[in-house]
Design an enzyme around this catalytic site. Structure first.
Site, PDB file in Angstrom:
ATOM      1  CG  ASP A   1     -20.141  17.428 -45.099  1.00  0.00           C
ATOM      2  OD1 ASP A   1     -18.900  17.542 -45.045  1.00  0.00           O
ATOM      3  OD2 ASP A   1     -20.710  16.338 -44.959  1.00  0.00           O
TER       4      ASP A   1
ATOM      5  CG  HIS B   1     -19.592  19.658 -40.881  1.00  0.00           C
ATOM      6  ND1 HIS B   1     -18.624  19.321 -39.971  1.00  0.00           N
ATOM      7  CD2 HIS B   1     -19.507  18.732 -41.867  1.00  0.00           C
ATOM      8  CE1 HIS B   1     -17.979  18.235 -40.379  1.00  0.00           C
ATOM      9  NE2 HIS B   1     -18.496  17.870 -41.538  1.00  0.00           N
TER      10      HIS B   1
ATOM     11  CG  HIS C   1     -17.404  13.477 -39.520  1.00  0.00           C
ATOM     12  ND1 HIS C   1     -16.119  13.526 -40.007  1.00  0.00           N
ATOM     13  CD2 HIS C   1     -18.050  14.525 -40.093  1.00  0.00           C
ATOM     14  CE1 HIS C   1     -15.986  14.547 -40.839  1.00  0.00           C
ATOM     15  NE2 HIS C   1     -17.141  15.168 -40.904  1.00  0.00           N
TER      16      HIS C   1
ATOM     17  CG  HIS D   1     -12.395  12.217 -39.233  1.00  0.00           C
ATOM     18  ND1 HIS D   1     -12.971  11.002 -39.572  1.00  0.00           N
ATOM     19  CD2 HIS D   1     -12.504  13.003 -40.331  1.00  0.00           C
ATOM     20  CE1 HIS D   1     -13.390  11.058 -40.817  1.00  0.00           C
ATOM     21  NE2 HIS D   1     -13.129  12.263 -41.302  1.00  0.00           N
TER      22      HIS D   1
ATOM     23  CE1 TYR E   1      -9.767  15.166 -44.117  1.00  0.00           C
ATOM     24  CE2 TYR E   1     -11.666  15.953 -42.886  1.00  0.00           C
ATOM     25  CZ  TYR E   1     -11.127  15.405 -44.028  1.00  0.00           C
ATOM     26  OH  TYR E   1     -11.938  15.092 -45.091  1.00  0.00           O
TER      27      TYR E   1
ATOM     28  CD  GLU F   1     -20.757  11.137 -43.471  1.00  0.00           C
ATOM     29  OE1 GLU F   1     -20.872  11.702 -44.575  1.00  0.00           O
ATOM     30  OE2 GLU F   1     -19.726  11.204 -42.783  1.00  0.00           O
TER      31      GLU F   1
ATOM     32  CG  HIS G   1     -14.997  18.656 -44.728  1.00  0.00           C
ATOM     33  ND1 HIS G   1     -14.221  18.452 -43.612  1.00  0.00           N
ATOM     34  CD2 HIS G   1     -16.105  17.885 -44.562  1.00  0.00           C
ATOM     35  CE1 HIS G   1     -14.826  17.583 -42.809  1.00  0.00           C
ATOM     36  NE2 HIS G   1     -15.978  17.241 -43.360  1.00  0.00           N
TER      37      HIS G   1
ATOM     38  NE  ARG H   1     -14.558   6.068 -41.206  1.00  0.00           N
ATOM     39  CZ  ARG H   1     -15.341   7.123 -41.426  1.00  0.00           C
ATOM     40  NH1 ARG H   1     -16.574   7.142 -40.951  1.00  0.00           N
ATOM     41  NH2 ARG H   1     -14.895   8.163 -42.107  1.00  0.00           N
TER      42      ARG H   1
ATOM     43  NE  ARG I   1     -12.623   7.006 -47.294  1.00  0.00           N
ATOM     44  CZ  ARG I   1     -12.241   6.209 -46.296  1.00  0.00           C
ATOM     45  NH1 ARG I   1     -12.345   6.610 -45.044  1.00  0.00           N
ATOM     46  NH2 ARG I   1     -11.781   5.000 -46.541  1.00  0.00           N
TER      47      ARG I   1
ATOM     48  CG  HIS J   1     -23.002  13.706 -41.275  1.00  0.00           C
ATOM     49  ND1 HIS J   1     -23.451  14.548 -42.259  1.00  0.00           N
ATOM     50  CD2 HIS J   1     -21.649  13.668 -41.402  1.00  0.00           C
ATOM     51  CE1 HIS J   1     -22.438  15.005 -42.965  1.00  0.00           C
ATOM     52  NE2 HIS J   1     -21.317  14.489 -42.457  1.00  0.00           N
TER      53      HIS J   1
END
Length: 455
Positions: A330, A69, A242, A215, A131, A245, A71, A218, A92, A279
């Protein structure tokens, strides 16, 4: 095809509780063709000849490690988000600021350096949870998969394999709030348009494969989850998501759907052996049962989960329920698979106030074979005949590992102790240096390009 004989001082073979001394590993092209422990009882008659033409690997040799995993662009945040207060949600916002500065060229440069940093740490394959698809405001590039192509090229330059987990990201919240601001770059409008875009992309090179990701609950409306899961199923591709989390995600999902995120995914056919939940920090007992019965995997990312104050997931309970565990870095606050692996055990000790939950061989499997399998590379992650010729050699004479028994290296070594990495039969790292990428310099340059230093 090139054939090579490697003589490992110690090698950790599959199904073995501890490393085996004096192992001859033979490779032809990208495959392992022979594995022979040279113990007194099994030493071949031509042992002397074998020893003279073999490339010696002093230290502990492991199978290639998998980062399930990633990003890649989050690496630009290392050291910039750790000094203040807040939680995942405030972090975030800082992450979104980086996305506004990335384009295909700058993402290629950054990802190339990040993947090369992974190679230095012994990672031979990465799963990129991708993404960041479109330009500012959500306007597609002339090539709608330009950012995907940049990541595939970056992995090729860095010399490691890649599973591009093209991620469906459509809404900002469980109740369907629209994407806004930097999030607009992530969206395709709906799952059908996501599927149309990703179906038009074929990774260039045998080092890369295509998978899918939801993703989170959400970001994909419930009625569109099956579209993404079905796309992956028809192509026999891995599906990642995900999951739980944050407690807030669980609460919002219950409020809107009357179900936990795990239950919602189960309702829409998104669980199963090809699925990996990332997660799973806050699952209910019922969630653990659902994940175990469906043989859904879980990718733990301990260094990120602690950095973002997410919490500690029930790793031992999940493993005991039959859930395959893998590991990821991550957000890349740390890129060190040894740290991720031992954190699974050490975090469980903190959570339970007891020691001894995972044997070293279990942690190695999570960092190697299980991670590769979660990314669709079932022929990697073991030093075994027929598997990919990935070999990671760790020093046993550094200030961290001197005097440590080989089996204890998981609790002593760090990424800095990796001295040689072979990927698909090719030496990629020698004497602790990447052979084609100046990793520190390229990281510094690429990160400056997308952060405030460049402003």
């Amino acid at each position: 095809m090139t054939s090579t004989r490697w003589l490992a001082e110690y090698a950790w073979l599959p199904e073995h509780a501890e490393p085996t001394p004096d192992v001859l590993i033979e490779t032809v092209g990208d495959r392992i063709t022979g594995v022979t422990p040279l113990t007194p009882g099994s030493r071949p008659d031509a042992g002397v000849e074998v020893l003279t033409d073999a490339v010696r690997l002093p230290g502990l040799t492991l199978p290639g490690l998998a980062n399930a995993h990633s990003h890649a662009f989050h690496r630009a945040l290392r050291g910039r988000t750790h000094g203040g207060h807040g939680d995942f949600w405030t972090w975030r916002d800082q992450m979104y600021a980086v996305t506004s500065r990335l384009d295909p060229d700058s993402y290629l440069a950054l990802a190339r350096a990040v993947y090369a940093e992974m190679a230095l740490a012994g990672i031979t394959c990465v799963g990129e949870f991708h993404y960041l698809h479109h330009g500012p405001g959500g306007t597609p590039y002339a090539d709608p998969n330009a950012m995907s192509a940049a990541l595939v090229e970056a992995a090729a330059h860095a010399g490691i394999r890649l599973t591009l987990l093209d991620t469906c990201y459509l809404t900002a919240s469980v109740d369907g709030q629209p994407l806004a601001g930097p999030q607009q770059r992530f969206g395709d409008g709906d799952a059908l348009r996501w599927a149309e875009r990703v179906s038009g992309f074929t990774p260039d090179g045998e080092h890369a494969r295509l998978g899918a990701a939801i993703h989170s609950v959400r970001a994909v409306p419930a009625e569109q989850l099956a579209t993404v899961a079905g796309w992956a199923d028809r192509r026999d591709a891995p599906l990642h998501v995900h999951l739980s989390e944050q407690p807030a995600e669980n609460d919002a999902c219950r409020a809107v759907h009357g179900r936990t995120p795990t239950g919602l995914l189960a309702d829409h056919g998104a669980l199963g052996p090809a699925t990996t939940a990332v997660h799973a920090t806050h699952p209910t007992s019922g969630d653990v049962t659902l994940l175990g019965e469906s043989r859904t995997g879980v990718c733990l990312c301990p260094t990120t989960e602690r950095d973002l104050a997410d919490g500690i997931g029930p790793a031992r309970r999940m493993a005991s329920a039959g859930i395959p565990l893998s590991l990821g870095s991550d957000s890349h606050a740390v890129i060190d698979p040894f740290e991720e692996a031992r954190a699974v055990e050490l975090d469980e000790r903190l959570r339970t106030r007891r020691r001894g939950h995972f044997a070293p061989a279990e942690l190695l499997a999570a960092a190697s074979a299980a991670g590769h399998a979660a990314l669709g590379w079932t022929d990697a992650g073991r030093i075994a005949v027929g598997d990919r010729a990935d070999l990671v050699t760790v020093r046993l004479d550094s200030v961290r590992t001197a005097g440590v028994a080989p089996a204890g290296a998981w609790f002593a070594a760090s990424a800095a102790d990796v001295v040689q990495v072979v990927v698909d039969g090719r030496v990629l790292v020698r004497d602790g240096r990447h052979l084609t990428v100046d990793v520190p310099q390229e990281l510094a340059t690429a990160i400056a390009e997308v952060t405030d230093e460049h402003a």
